[in-house]
Design a protein around this motif. Structure first.
Motif, mmCIF file in Angstrom:
data_model
loop_
_atom_site.group_PDB
_atom_site.id
_atom_site.type_symbol
_atom_site.label_atom_id
_atom_site.label_comp_id
_atom_site.label_asym_id
_atom_site.label_seq_id
_atom_site.Cartn_x
_atom_site.Cartn_y
_atom_site.Cartn_z
ATOM 1 N N ILE A 103 66.223 28.167 85.419
ATOM 2 C CA ILE A 103 64.905 27.540 85.366
ATOM 3 C C ILE A 103 65.008 26.118 84.852
ATOM 4 C CG2 ILE A 103 62.618 27.654 84.284
ATOM 5 C CD1 ILE A 103 62.998 30.719 84.179
ATOM 6 N N GLY A 104 65.847 25.904 83.869
ATOM 7 C CA GLY A 104 66.005 24.581 83.275
ATOM 8 C C GLY A 104 66.507 24.706 81.859
ATOM 9 N N SER A 105 66.121 23.776 81.004
ATOM 10 C CA SER A 105 66.456 23.822 79.582
ATOM 11 C C SER A 105 65.301 24.444 78.814
ATOM 12 C CB SER A 105 66.725 22.409 79.049
ATOM 13 O OG SER A 105 67.824 21.807 79.714
ATOM 14 N N LEU A 106 65.625 25.229 77.778
ATOM 15 C CA LEU A 106 64.619 25.767 76.862
ATOM 16 C C LEU A 106 64.860 25.111 75.516
ATOM 17 C CD1 LEU A 106 62.301 27.756 76.329
ATOM 18 C CD2 LEU A 106 64.018 29.488 75.742
ATOM 19 N N LEU A 107 63.920 24.261 75.109
ATOM 20 C CA LEU A 107 64.074 23.474 73.896
ATOM 21 C C LEU A 107 63.469 24.216 72.710
ATOM 22 C CD1 LEU A 107 65.071 20.652 72.918
ATOM 23 C CD2 LEU A 107 62.709 19.858 73.206
ATOM 24 N N PHE A 108 64.239 24.322 71.621
ATOM 25 C CA PHE A 108 63.818 25.031 70.410
ATOM 26 C C PHE A 108 63.561 24.051 69.273
ATOM 27 C CE2 PHE A 108 66.021 28.315 72.724
ATOM 28 C CZ PHE A 108 65.460 29.528 72.322
ATOM 29 N N ASN A 109 62.491 24.317 68.521
ATOM 30 C CA ASN A 109 62.339 23.740 67.186
ATOM 31 C C ASN A 109 62.035 24.885 66.234
ATOM 32 O OD1 ASN A 109 60.508 22.705 64.841
ATOM 33 N ND2 ASN A 109 61.688 20.934 65.531
ATOM 34 N N PHE A 110 62.858 25.014 65.184
ATOM 35 C CA PHE A 110 62.800 26.188 64.309
ATOM 36 C C PHE A 110 61.948 25.981 63.066
ATOM 37 C CE2 PHE A 110 66.663 26.646 66.793
ATOM 38 C CZ PHE A 110 66.592 27.959 67.200
ATOM 39 N N GLY A 111 61.353 24.819 62.903
ATOM 40 C CA GLY A 111 60.434 24.693 61.799
ATOM 41 C C GLY A 111 60.820 23.645 60.792
ATOM 42 N N GLY A 112 60.098 23.666 59.719
ATOM 43 C CA GLY A 112 60.234 22.689 58.653
ATOM 44 C C GLY A 112 58.861 22.189 58.241
ATOM 45 N N PRO A 113 58.592 20.915 58.471
ATOM 46 C CA PRO A 113 59.515 19.967 59.073
ATOM 47 C C PRO A 113 60.720 19.715 58.174
ATOM 48 C CG PRO A 113 57.618 18.809 58.198
ATOM 49 C CD PRO A 113 57.313 20.271 58.079
ATOM 50 N N GLY A 114 61.834 19.447 58.806
ATOM 51 C CA GLY A 114 63.045 19.135 58.071
ATOM 52 C C GLY A 114 64.235 19.990 58.424
ATOM 53 N N GLY A 115 64.029 21.066 59.200
ATOM 54 C CA GLY A 115 65.134 21.933 59.552
ATOM 55 C C GLY A 115 65.981 21.354 60.680
ATOM 56 N N SER A 116 67.294 21.519 60.567
ATOM 57 C CA SER A 116 68.225 21.042 61.592
ATOM 58 C C SER A 116 68.359 22.068 62.708
ATOM 59 C CB SER A 116 69.608 20.776 60.975
ATOM 60 O OG SER A 116 70.587 20.626 61.993
ATOM 61 N N GLY A 117 67.908 21.712 63.899
ATOM 62 C CA GLY A 117 68.092 22.593 65.044
ATOM 63 C C GLY A 117 69.536 22.679 65.481
ATOM 64 N N LEU A 221 58.531 20.624 80.388
ATOM 65 C CA LEU A 221 59.194 20.989 79.142
ATOM 66 C C LEU A 221 58.968 22.469 78.866
ATOM 67 C CD1 LEU A 221 60.677 19.829 76.557
ATOM 68 C CD2 LEU A 221 58.446 20.071 75.443
ATOM 69 N N HIS A 222 60.036 23.244 78.906
ATOM 70 C CA HIS A 222 59.996 24.651 78.503
ATOM 71 C C HIS A 222 60.405 24.703 77.033
ATOM 72 C CE1 HIS A 222 59.531 25.365 82.733
ATOM 73 N NE2 HIS A 222 60.701 24.806 82.989
ATOM 74 N N TYR A 223 59.605 25.392 76.232
ATOM 75 C CA TYR A 223 59.688 25.168 74.782
ATOM 76 C C TYR A 223 59.460 26.454 74.010
ATOM 77 C CZ TYR A 223 58.417 23.104 70.222
ATOM 78 O OH TYR A 223 58.345 22.778 68.891
ATOM 79 N N PHE A 224 60.220 26.605 72.903
ATOM 80 C CA PHE A 224 60.056 27.715 71.969
ATOM 81 C C PHE A 224 59.941 27.103 70.575
ATOM 82 C CE2 PHE A 224 61.300 32.438 71.718
ATOM 83 C CZ PHE A 224 60.650 32.620 70.509
ATOM 84 N N GLY A 225 58.723 27.094 70.030
ATOM 85 C CA GLY A 225 58.486 26.511 68.714
ATOM 86 C C GLY A 225 58.174 27.576 67.689
ATOM 87 N N ILE A 226 58.787 27.471 66.519
ATOM 88 C CA ILE A 226 58.631 28.453 65.454
ATOM 89 C C ILE A 226 58.147 27.725 64.196
ATOM 90 C CG2 ILE A 226 59.837 30.156 64.031
ATOM 91 C CD1 ILE A 226 61.906 30.292 66.427
ATOM 92 N N SER A 227 57.134 28.272 63.532
ATOM 93 C CA SER A 227 56.606 27.709 62.293
ATOM 94 C C SER A 227 56.100 26.287 62.544
ATOM 95 C CB SER A 227 57.679 27.776 61.205
ATOM 96 O OG SER A 227 57.139 27.554 59.931
ATOM 97 N N TYR A 228 56.591 25.296 61.797
ATOM 98 C CA TYR A 228 56.191 23.914 62.073
ATOM 99 C C TYR A 228 56.437 23.547 63.538
ATOM 100 C CZ TYR A 228 56.967 18.902 62.556
ATOM 101 O OH TYR A 228 56.977 17.609 63.027
ATOM 102 N N GLY A 229 57.394 24.204 64.161
ATOM 103 C CA GLY A 229 57.645 23.945 65.580
ATOM 104 C C GLY A 229 56.439 24.224 66.459
ATOM 105 N N THR A 230 55.510 25.075 65.983
ATOM 106 C CA THR A 230 54.281 25.299 66.748
ATOM 107 C C THR A 230 53.357 24.090 66.636
ATOM 108 O OG1 THR A 230 53.059 26.375 64.920
ATOM 109 C CG2 THR A 230 54.462 27.775 66.284
ATOM 110 N N GLU A 231 53.338 23.455 65.471
ATOM 111 C CA GLU A 231 52.553 22.226 65.323
ATOM 112 C C GLU A 231 53.130 21.125 66.197
ATOM 113 O OE1 GLU A 231 51.787 18.931 61.837
ATOM 114 O OE2 GLU A 231 51.656 21.057 61.281
ATOM 115 N N LEU A 232 54.444 20.981 66.170
ATOM 116 C CA LEU A 232 55.104 19.987 67.016
ATOM 117 C C LEU A 232 54.817 20.266 68.492
ATOM 118 C CD1 LEU A 232 57.044 17.651 67.556
ATOM 119 C CD2 LEU A 232 58.960 19.246 67.219
ATOM 120 N N GLY A 233 54.877 21.533 68.882
ATOM 121 C CA GLY A 233 54.584 21.883 70.265
ATOM 122 C C GLY A 233 53.138 21.597 70.634
ATOM 123 N N GLY A 234 52.228 21.854 69.692
ATOM 124 C CA GLY A 234 50.828 21.572 69.952
ATOM 125 C C GLY A 234 50.566 20.086 70.121
ATOM 126 N N VAL A 235 51.206 19.263 69.286
ATOM 127 C CA VAL A 235 51.059 17.809 69.418
ATOM 128 C C VAL A 235 51.649 17.337 70.742
ATOM 129 C CG1 VAL A 235 51.758 15.586 68.438
ATOM 130 C CG2 VAL A 235 50.947 17.414 66.935
#
Length: 514
Positions: A103-117, A221-235
């Motif tokens: 399908i493509g790339s699935l981009l992850f952000n695991f939260g924080g802000p401040g966490g290293s993906g 953009l295919h995306y999986f956001g967790i915790s703060y990553g949901t805020e980043l995804g929403g923005v």
């Protein structure tokens, strides 16, 4: 002391540390190049930098797939896209499936802000094996984090002192000490990273993600956001609604709240998790070693914390377990039901005068490795939150709110209330009271809320769905414990998420998993 949003910082980031008991600056670059046309030079990943948490280079996935790393060039200031650039650290594992079905790339952000993906994705790569059958798994250090122009504030020895301070002052003198230490920390951030601080807002990171999408060769953009990553995804969805592909938000931040409301919600969330922990311990056949009844468990914890305020006990030599460190460690253990056994052990030991386990839990929250080095998670967390959030709270205001916070949580109320002063005297003005995530016209976004989530309380999922706009957010409820739902390995949750990301099957709104 971590500011309140850090309590939703990086449970996922630190899990690997518990269970397994370079900084890129600004450059003048080529001013006129088209950054969307750049080619990434993927190569073997180095060991994580100190700012990313240190440790060993990531091991290959089962089956032998190697992790690859690259650096993406992005504008320092998105208002001047032809100006100075920064390097953003990326990591990927290529798809394991039929290339024709990729399908493509699935981009992850695991939260924080401040966490290293870059460090977190390899730690949990096996958990996403099913998703890798049709996607390249990709994550990154957001700007200000790790090797992506990582913000630097105080050095390791000063951070040890900073986290030993009393973060729940009882009198005017203790308040003045807390405010002075906060001001000193914030001034250090400006001294060492002043050029970067205005450019680490969540909206900047969202623009970086759209650049990543283009350079990775994806139309959406295919995306999986967790915790703060949901805020980043929403923005991101707000800024680029037509570019949203298949997206999942798990452990959902309430986008309608200001920092005070978020901190108060966390007080209730962590208290609920502590209540559930106490109920669980005392409901088993074997006697609970830390209390006879749920209330007894909580009373003994309260007594411990009160005693530590005046008389700390030995922790990780040469440091002592203070009231603040113990509170921080208890909060860390409530991120996942898998950690409850560590909390029980830590409390048992603390009652006997040994604070090592609770201090190790606290160190994990703060990004401190066993060798005494800190990642930059605290510096990045404060920098991003203070650049995002407009309110600046005074000590007098916090004092006026203490009764409300204590009613929400006898255990965590003071701690989270006083955390609101973290942005006082910050060098950069905050952008808004709360993020804008309205995303009319975006593809469906699966929003997963966990009823027992301490750090991002369940009510935030509904608020996110409503804020995204009609026809965008699709809510799924998980009746469980801990921060997030997919990593609980609940088959119902994983089936719904996998079905959407892999096949495009949108679950029925209001689906409940237990």
């Amino acid at each position: 002391m971590p500011n309140p949003p850090q309590l939703r910082a990086a449970a996922l980031t630190v899990t690997a540390v518990l269970l397994s008991s370079l900084m890129t600056g600004c450059s003048d670059g080529s001013k006129d190049e088209d950054l969307t046309a750049q080619k990434l030079n993927w190569k073997e990943c180095p060991a994580p930098s100190e700012s990313e948490g240190g440790g060993n280079a990531p091991s290959p996935l089962p089956g032998g797939t190697e992790w690859q790393c690259a650096t993406l060039k992005a504008p320092l200031d998105w208002a001047e896209p032809k100006g100075d650039t920064i390097g953003l650290a990326l990591i990927r594992a290529k798809t394991s499936g039929d290339p024709s079905k990729r399908i493509g790339s699935l981009l992850f952000n695991f939260g924080g802000p401040g966490g290293s993906g870059v460090t977190t994705l390899p730690a949990f790569g096996e958990d996403y094996a099913t998703l890798r059958t049709r996607y390249d798994l990709v994550s990154f250090d957001p700007r200000g984090v790790g090797r992506s122009a990582g913000v630097k504030c105080e050095d390791d020895s000063h951070l040890d002192e900073y986290f030993q301070q009393d973060a729940t002052p009882d009198d005017t003198a203790e308040q003045e000490t807390l405010l002075t230490n906060t001001k000193t920390f914030n001034a250090a951030c400006e001294t060492h990273s002043g050029k970067t601080l205005p450019h680490v807002r969540t909206s900047d990171a969202a623009r970086d993600m759209d650049l990543m999408r283009q350079v990775l060769g994806d139309d959406k953009l295919h995306y999986f956001g967790i915790s703060y990553g949901t805020e980043l995804g929403g923005v991101y969805a707000h800024l680029f609604p037509k570019n949203v592909g298949r997206a999942v938000f798990d452990a959902v931040v309430d986008p309608t709240q200001n920092p005070e409301q978020s901190s108060l919600g966390q007080a209730r969330g962590f208290q609920l998790a502590l209540d559930n922990f106490a109920d669980d311990c005392t409901s088993k056949k074997d006697p609970c070693p830390i209390g006879d009844t749920p209330q007894d468990v909580k009373d003994r914890i309260a007594t411990l914390l009160k005693d530590l305020d005046s008389k700390p006990i030995p922790g990780v030599f040469p440091r002592e377990l203070t009231q603040t460190a113990a509170t921080n460690g208890i909060a860390q253990a409530l991120y996942s039901k898998d950690f409850w056994e560590y909390l029980t052990e830590g409390l048992q030991q603390a009652y006997d005068g040994d604070g090592r386990v609770l201090m190790l839990l606290s160190d994990s929250m703060n990004g401190r490795s066993e060798n005494g080095q800190y990642s930059n998670i605290t510096a990045a967390n404060v920098s991003i939150n203070c650049a995002d959030a407009k309110p600046r709270y005074t000590s007098d205001y916090v004092e006026s709110k203490l009764p409300e916070f204590r009613a929400a949580s006898p255990t965590f109320g003071d701690y989270l209330a006083w955390g609101m002063v973290s942005c006082t005297d910050w060098a950069v003005a905050g952008a808004a009271d709360h993020p804008d995530v309205g995303a009319a016209g975006a593809a469906p976004i699966l929003v997963v809320g966990n009823t027992g989530d301490p750090a991002t309380p369940y009510e935030g999922a509904k608020k996110m769905v409503n804020a995204l706009g009609k026809g965008v957010g699709v809510e799924l409820t998980y009746k469980g414990q801990g921060h997030g739902a997919y990593d609980s390995k609940n088959k119902c949750v994983q089936g719904a998420v996998n079905g959407y990301l892999l096949e495009g099957t949108v679950p029925s709104a209001g689906t409940v998993c237990s």
